[in-house]
Design a protein around this motif. Structure first.
Motif, mmCIF file in Angstrom:
data_model
loop_
_atom_site.group_PDB
_atom_site.id
_atom_site.type_symbol
_atom_site.label_atom_id
_atom_site.label_comp_id
_atom_site.label_asym_id
_atom_site.label_seq_id
_atom_site.Cartn_x
_atom_site.Cartn_y
_atom_site.Cartn_z
ATOM 1 N N ALA A 32 0.814 -1.227 0.000
ATOM 2 C CA ALA A 32 0.000 0.000 0.000
ATOM 3 C C ALA A 32 0.840 1.266 0.000
ATOM 4 O O ALA A 32 0.295 2.365 -0.075
ATOM 5 C CB ALA A 32 -0.913 -0.007 1.231
ATOM 6 N N ASP A 33 2.152 1.131 0.088
ATOM 7 C CA ASP A 33 2.984 2.342 0.211
ATOM 8 C C ASP A 33 3.737 2.670 -1.079
ATOM 9 O O ASP A 33 4.684 3.448 -1.063
ATOM 10 C CB ASP A 33 3.971 2.179 1.379
ATOM 11 C CG ASP A 33 4.893 0.991 1.218
ATOM 12 O OD1 ASP A 33 4.639 0.152 0.331
ATOM 13 O OD2 ASP A 33 5.873 0.904 1.977
ATOM 14 N N CYS A 34 3.301 2.063 -2.194
ATOM 15 C CA CYS A 34 3.984 2.322 -3.470
ATOM 16 C C CYS A 34 3.740 3.751 -3.937
ATOM 17 O O CYS A 34 2.642 4.284 -3.797
ATOM 18 C CB CYS A 34 3.471 1.371 -4.548
ATOM 19 S SG CYS A 34 3.909 -0.334 -4.265
ATOM 20 N N THR A 49 8.644 3.608 -6.675
ATOM 21 C CA THR A 49 9.392 3.485 -5.413
ATOM 22 C C THR A 49 8.345 3.340 -4.305
ATOM 23 O O THR A 49 7.193 3.038 -4.592
ATOM 24 C CB THR A 49 10.266 4.736 -5.148
ATOM 25 O OG1 THR A 49 9.414 5.876 -5.158
ATOM 26 C CG2 THR A 49 11.353 4.889 -6.196
ATOM 27 N N HIS A 50 8.758 3.541 -3.066
ATOM 28 C CA HIS A 50 7.767 3.498 -1.984
ATOM 29 C C HIS A 50 8.152 4.477 -0.891
ATOM 30 O O HIS A 50 9.266 5.016 -0.899
ATOM 31 C CB HIS A 50 7.608 2.087 -1.426
ATOM 32 C CG HIS A 50 8.828 1.556 -0.734
ATOM 33 N ND1 HIS A 50 8.807 0.533 0.169
ATOM 34 C CD2 HIS A 50 10.128 1.943 -0.814
ATOM 35 C CE1 HIS A 50 10.027 0.288 0.605
ATOM 36 N NE2 HIS A 50 10.840 1.121 0.025
ATOM 37 N N ARG A 51 7.208 4.724 0.000
ATOM 38 C CA ARG A 51 7.548 5.495 1.203
ATOM 39 C C ARG A 51 8.269 4.533 2.130
ATOM 40 O O ARG A 51 7.719 3.513 2.527
ATOM 41 C CB ARG A 51 6.291 6.024 1.882
ATOM 42 C CG ARG A 51 5.626 7.157 1.112
ATOM 43 C CD ARG A 51 4.389 7.643 1.849
ATOM 44 N NE ARG A 51 4.734 8.415 3.026
ATOM 45 C CZ ARG A 51 4.166 8.260 4.207
ATOM 46 N NH1 ARG A 51 3.220 7.359 4.405
ATOM 47 N NH2 ARG A 51 4.536 9.005 5.217
ATOM 48 N N THR A 52 9.490 4.852 2.448
ATOM 49 C CA THR A 52 10.255 3.931 3.295
ATOM 50 C C THR A 52 9.833 4.099 4.760
ATOM 51 O O THR A 52 9.103 5.029 5.105
ATOM 52 C CB THR A 52 11.769 4.229 3.202
ATOM 53 O OG1 THR A 52 11.973 5.536 3.734
ATOM 54 C CG2 THR A 52 12.263 4.154 1.765
ATOM 55 N N ASP A 111 10.578 7.482 5.946
ATOM 56 C CA ASP A 111 9.573 8.492 5.574
ATOM 57 C C ASP A 111 8.372 8.419 6.507
ATOM 58 O O ASP A 111 7.773 9.426 6.861
ATOM 59 C CB ASP A 111 9.059 8.263 4.135
ATOM 60 C CG ASP A 111 10.162 8.339 3.100
ATOM 61 O OD1 ASP A 111 11.108 9.115 3.327
ATOM 62 O OD2 ASP A 111 10.089 7.620 2.095
ATOM 63 N N LYS A 112 8.018 7.185 6.886
ATOM 64 C CA LYS A 112 6.772 7.015 7.644
ATOM 65 C C LYS A 112 6.961 7.272 9.130
ATOM 66 O O LYS A 112 6.076 7.792 9.792
ATOM 67 C CB LYS A 112 6.250 5.584 7.475
ATOM 68 C CG LYS A 112 5.821 5.247 6.059
ATOM 69 C CD LYS A 112 5.309 3.809 5.999
ATOM 70 C CE LYS A 112 5.715 3.136 4.722
ATOM 71 N NZ LYS A 112 5.406 1.708 4.700
ATOM 72 N N LEU A 113 8.118 6.853 9.664
ATOM 73 C CA LEU A 113 8.275 6.824 11.124
ATOM 74 C C LEU A 113 9.283 7.852 11.632
ATOM 75 O O LEU A 113 9.482 7.980 12.829
ATOM 76 C CB LEU A 113 8.743 5.426 11.566
ATOM 77 C CG LEU A 113 7.841 4.257 11.162
ATOM 78 C CD1 LEU A 113 8.529 2.915 11.433
ATOM 79 C CD2 LEU A 113 6.520 4.316 11.915
HETATM 80 MG MG LIG Z 1 7.500 -0.238 1.997
#
Ligand SMILES: [Mg+2]
Ligand SMILES: Nc1nc2c(ncn2[C@@H]2O[C@H](COP(=O)(O)OP(=O)(O)OP(=O)(O)O)[C@@H](O)[C@H]2O)c(=O)[nH]1
Length: 226
Positions: A85-87, A177-180, A183-185
């Motif tokens: 879901a983070d793509c 890419t994705h949110r790593t 990025d999230k935490l």
């Molecule tokens: Mg990811």
């Protein structure tokens, strides 16, 4: 053959809508199921607004593998297209390209890798941990329930494919890419969680929980597509 998309999502409000849209417009996908476990943001609402069926798992502690399992249980499809879901930058055309070799019968598992630029030729030959992949339902069922554990689930799916000497196709998803976790935490927690995941994954072959020969069989069955 019916294909449904299953999207595990925990706190992915910024990206889940776009991912659901891409899945919905994939030519081969019938339905999109998002499994939201314990999100504290608006992930579930964003997924519904984008047209997904949302399965909620509450109060059991998150697990990517268990979320995928709940998604598979919620469909009767013959094959499952798993998508994280983070793509970022994912389109229906990327997913069409992943599904096509599977639908045409050239692959029993077909994968998409994030775009790592110059590293792509190397990355495409790693043991795949990518979340973007299509497999028939029976491959999922062949992963013993005790091995459906968090981020190591992809390794277990690979094991089923490789030990049965089945063909895989892999391709890069250009621009995706994705949110790593950083990025999230945030940096500190993100780096810690990334290392935790990495050690769990590295620990599998090191502990002998998967045989090294599995990787060899995987490579023998692998076709890299462009
Ligand atoms: Mg990811
Ligand atoms: N439902 C649910 N989804 C999860 C859980 N853990 C991870 N996911 C989802 O699984 C996908 C991949 O997880 P990530 O944490 O991004 O893992 P990753 O992409 O392998 O690792 P990074 O490189 O650090 O981003 C994302 O869509 C997550 O939201 C969970 O406990 N429950």
């Amino acid at each position: 053959m019916v294909i449904d998309a299953v999207v595990p999502a925990r706190n992915e409000e910024p990206t889940v809508g776009g991912v659901v849209e891409a899945c919905r417009h994939c030519a081969y996908v019938r339905r999109v199921v998002v499994v939201d476990d314990g999100s504290t943001d608006g992930t579930g609402d964003a997924a519904s607004a984008a047209g997904a069926a949302v399965v909620r798992r509450d109060g059991e502690g998150g697990s990517k593998a268990h979320a995928m399992e709940a998604g598979v249980d919620a469909t009767d499809a013959d094959a499952i297209l798993f998508v994280d879901a983070d793509c970022l930058g994912l389109t229906a055309s990327h997913l069409d390209d992943i599904c096509r070799p599977f639908v045409d019968g050239r692959a029993v598992m077909s994968l998409g890798w994030f775009d790592y630029g110059l590293w792509n030729p190397l990355v495409l030959r790693f043991a795949p941990t990518t979340g973007e992949r299509i497999i028939p339902r029976w491959v999922w069922d062949a992963v013993p329930p005790a091995k459906r554990d968090g981020y190591t689930i992809e390794v277990r799916i690979n094991e089923v494919i490789a030990e049965a000497r089945l063909p895989t196709t892999a391709r890069v998803m250009p621009g995706v890419t994705h949110r790593t976790k950083r990025d999230k935490l945030g940096r500190r927690k993100g780096v810690r969680e990334t290392w935790r995941m990495f050690w769990k994954l590295a620990g599998i072959p090191l502990r002998g929980a998967v045989r090294w020969r599995t990787y060899w069989f995987y490579l023998r069955g692998l076709t890299v597509e462009r």
